[in-house]
Structure formats: C-alpha cells, structure tokens
Write an enzyme that holds these catalytic residues in place. Structure first.
Site, PDB file in Angstrom:
ATOM      1  NE  ARG A  13      -2.744   0.527   3.416  1.00  0.00           N
ATOM      2  CZ  ARG A  13      -2.030   0.815   4.525  1.00  0.00           C
ATOM      3  NH1 ARG A  13      -1.194   1.972   4.577  1.00  0.00           N
ATOM      4  NH2 ARG A  13      -1.862   0.236   5.563  1.00  0.00           N
ATOM      5  CE1 TYR A  20     -16.561  11.573 -15.868  1.00  0.00           C
ATOM      6  CE2 TYR A  20     -15.414  11.662 -13.833  1.00  0.00           C
ATOM      7  CZ  TYR A  20     -16.133  10.704 -14.491  1.00  0.00           C
ATOM      8  OH  TYR A  20     -16.600   9.647 -14.330  1.00  0.00           O
ATOM      9  CG  ASP A  65      -8.909  15.694 -15.310  1.00  0.00           C
ATOM     10  OD1 ASP A  65      -8.381  15.052 -16.226  1.00  0.00           O
ATOM     11  OD2 ASP A  65      -9.956  15.128 -14.756  1.00  0.00           O
ATOM     12  CE  LYS A 117     -11.778   7.922 -18.471  1.00  0.00           C
ATOM     13  NZ  LYS A 117     -12.820   6.967 -18.221  1.00  0.00           N
TER      14      LYS A 117
END
Ligand code: PLP
Length: 385
Positions: free
Chosen positions: A49, A101, A173, A198
């Site tokens: 982690r 978004y 972004d 993406k």
C-alpha cells in the site's frame, strides 16, 4: 528517463532495470509485503500500500513525462481527485469549472455540502466570474482543459498566474490530452492528474489514476495521504498501464490523424447541428489550444439534429462505434453525456454547462478512419429518416 524526448521516455520507462536476471521489461511485483533485512532494517519497500516497485516505475515514468517531481499512482482517476481534497480544511475555498467531468463535479459538490470545504463553480472563460472567485482567495483552483464534454479550452498559464497571485494552488486534469499533447506543469500548474483509465493505459482494461506534483514537498505530502487513506494503485494495474504507456506517443499520433478527418466529416454532415472540436479555427479556444497543446486531441462532441430521438436512432444504427462511457482506448466509443458521463450533475447544472439532450460525445479510436467515417455516415443518415 529525464531530459529525453517524450517518445523515448515513454518507451524506455523501466527497461534494463532488472539487475537479477537482465529482464528487458520490468517484472511485475505482486507481493503485498517485503522482508526486512533484519531488526528495524527496512529495504526500499516494506508494504505494497505504501510502496511497490511496479507502481513506482509507472509513477516515475509519468512524472518524467509531465516534468514533475513526484508521481503518485492511485486506484482510479477519481481517487487522484479525492487525494487532492486531502489538502483542504473546512475554511478553504475551492474553485472548480462549471463544465468539468461529472464525477469530479459530484465529488466536489457533495464534499462541500458536508462542510469539508467551501466551493465555487465557475465558468473559467468568464473573466469577471473567475476574478470574483479568485478575489475570495481560494486554496485550490481546479482546471480541466479541454473540458468534458464540450471541449472548451482554458488558458492554463493565465489561470495559473491569476491564481498564484492570490496564493492558490492549481491542479489540472490532463486526462483528455495526456502528457504527449499537453504538459500543465510547464505552464506553471502545481499538480497535474489523469484518469489513466483513458489514453495513458489506452486499452480499456484498467481503471486507474495518477497525480504528479511540480514540487517535491507537495508530492511527499500527497504521497503520505495516499498511503494514509489507502488509495494507491495495484501492482497489476500499474504493470498494464506501464505497458500501455509505451505506445502512448504513437497511439496519440494516430488518434489525432483520425480525429482531424472525423471532425471535418461531422462538420459537413447535414444531420449535425454543431461540432465542438478545438481544432477548428472558429472554435473559441483554437488560439489557446494551439499555444498550449501539441495537437488538438481526439475527443469531440456534436449536436444531432432532431434531438434525443435522433440520437437514439443514431446509436441503434452504429456498428463500429461502441455505445459506452470512457474514452482514450484504441477503439472508438460514443456516448450521451447527459445520461451517461454527466448523469452525476443535476439537469440544471447540465444546462448551465451547455450539455443538451442532443449532445453526443465521441472518442475517436485508431481503427482505419474510413471505417469510422462510414459508420458515422450510415448512423447519421438513418437518424434523420
Ligand atoms: N477526469 C476525467 C476528465 C474523466 O473523463 C474521468 C472519467 O471519465 C475521470 C477524471 C475519472 O476517472 P476514473 O473513471 O478513472 O475514476
């Protein structure tokens, strides 16, 4: 690889780093935990982690491509956005674009409703609205350009300058363009982030995110939070995304070539009311896009004549395009923002952002452009009967 050209950096990421076997491609490290050398004697990695070799290679590759100090790989694009929110306290003000978004909009508006910070939703192309918002001295300004789904362009350098004048951090972004076509840190931004789901992964088989900071100290603070709240990305997803990254530059070239032709085709088609594509000279953001982007990208949207009924017929008649949300994969996708990607926005906010029922968004893939156009042509023709 620092200081190499982008295509070289993308391809060479992690190559020739295996000292044990000389594996050309970096191995995937799936182990959740790492043995200490001895009592209180940790190696570089101790628990996945917190840190993982595969994830670290991918993070470094994106940091190099974006020209930043620290890269943090997160489980999804949204968790990168959420990670940025860890910098905020209840008195802080955040400014987000009105046409970001839908998932980002939902996250910021709902966290603000719970009182975690204050929020202003602003059209960043409206200078008066932006100046008024900045006059309230926000802690964070979020930028998304080109915006989703209307491809509005925001002048990153200009927003950064105005925001830095009031000591606000700027996070951009960069999902729609990837570092191959736009590098916000070089335009002054403090943080750049992506949904690696993406273009970066590019094969629609990973959901992931990455965030890069310009400064080391901000990166360390965010990396601390990423471990603390447990949103770091998995080794397997990092491996796949690193694999996808190697062809990012060449994919972006083909996406771009196809997109330019598809946009021209759409503009001339009688069933299309309007095309939103920053590569058109009459697009309001054309000059800024030309200045801050290496190319115009392969995302575009358009209004179909005949409203939502015509949109439905178009979708029913397509055979190459897949009706699905998401974008940036090798395959062409089509979507209806109002009921899909932006369903997280109330209808009034959608209208405010210019998202109509007849708006369709496409992610132009890298199939042969003639097949892409033929499919759109027969779908659009059918939509008008
Ligand atoms: N930013 C943009 C521009 C997006 O399009 C998306 C997802 O569609 C996200 C962020 C969120 O990414 P993810 O779906 O990987 O959480």
């Amino acid at each position: 690889m620092k200081n190499s050209k982008l295509a070289t950096t993308a391809v060479r990421a992690g190559i020739n780093t295996d000292e044990h076997h000389g594996a050309v491609i970096p191995a995937i490290h799936l182990s959740s935990t790492y043995a200490l050398k001895g009592f209180n004697d940790k190696r570089q990695f101790d628990y996945s982690r917190t840190g993982n070799p595969t994830r670290a290679t991918f993070a470094q590759a994106i940091a190099d491509l974006e020209g930043g100090a620290v890269g943090i790989v997160t489980s999804t694009g949204m968790s990168s956005v959420h990670l940025i929110c860890q910098l905020l306290t209840t008195d802080d003000l955040v400014v987000i674009p009105h046409d970001c978004y839908g998932g980002s909009y939902r996250l910021f508006t709902h966290l603000a409703k719970r009182g975690l910070f204050k929020l202003l939703v602003v059209d960043q192309n409206n200078q008066e609205a932006l100046s008024n918002a900045l006059a309230q001295r926000p802690k964070l300004v979020l930028v998304e350009t080109p915006s989703n789904p209307l491809m509005r362009i925001v002048d990153i350098a200009d927003v950064v300058k105005q925001s830095h004048d009031v000591d606000a951090l700027v996070a951009v972004d960069n999902t729609f363009l990837s570092p191959i076509l736009q590098q916000p840190l070089s335009l002054g931004a403090d943080i750049v982030f992506h949904s690696t789901t993406k273009f970066i992964n590019g094969h629609s088989d990973v959901v992931g995110g990455v965030l890069v900071t310009k400064e080391q100290s901000l990166g360390e603070e965010l990396a601390w939070w990423a471990n603390c709240i447990g949103i770091t990305g998995s080794a397997f997803d990092s491996y796949l995304a690193l694999r996808g990254l190697k062809t990012l530059p060449i994919r972006m070239k083909q996406h771009q070539e196809n997109a330019d032709v598809v946009a021209e085709f759409l503009r001339k088609h009688p069933a299309v009311e309007r095309v939103y594509y920053p590569g058109f000279k009459d697009h309001s953001g054309y000059e800024i896009a030309k200045k801050q982007q290496a190319a115009f990208g392969s995302m575009m949207s358009f209004e179909v004549k005949g409203g939502v009924e015509a949109v439905k017929i178009l979708f029913d008649n397509l055979s190459l395009f897949t009706l699905a949300q998401s974008l940036g994969g090798v395959e062409s996708l089509i979507s209806h923002p109002s009921t899909m990607t932006h369903a997280g926005m109330e209808i009034t906010a959608q209208i405010e952002a210019g998202i109509s029922q007849s708006l369709v968004r496409i992610s132009v893939g890298i199939e042969d452009y003639q097949d892409i156009i033929a499919d759109l042509e027969q779908g659009l023709n059918a939509s008008q009967k």
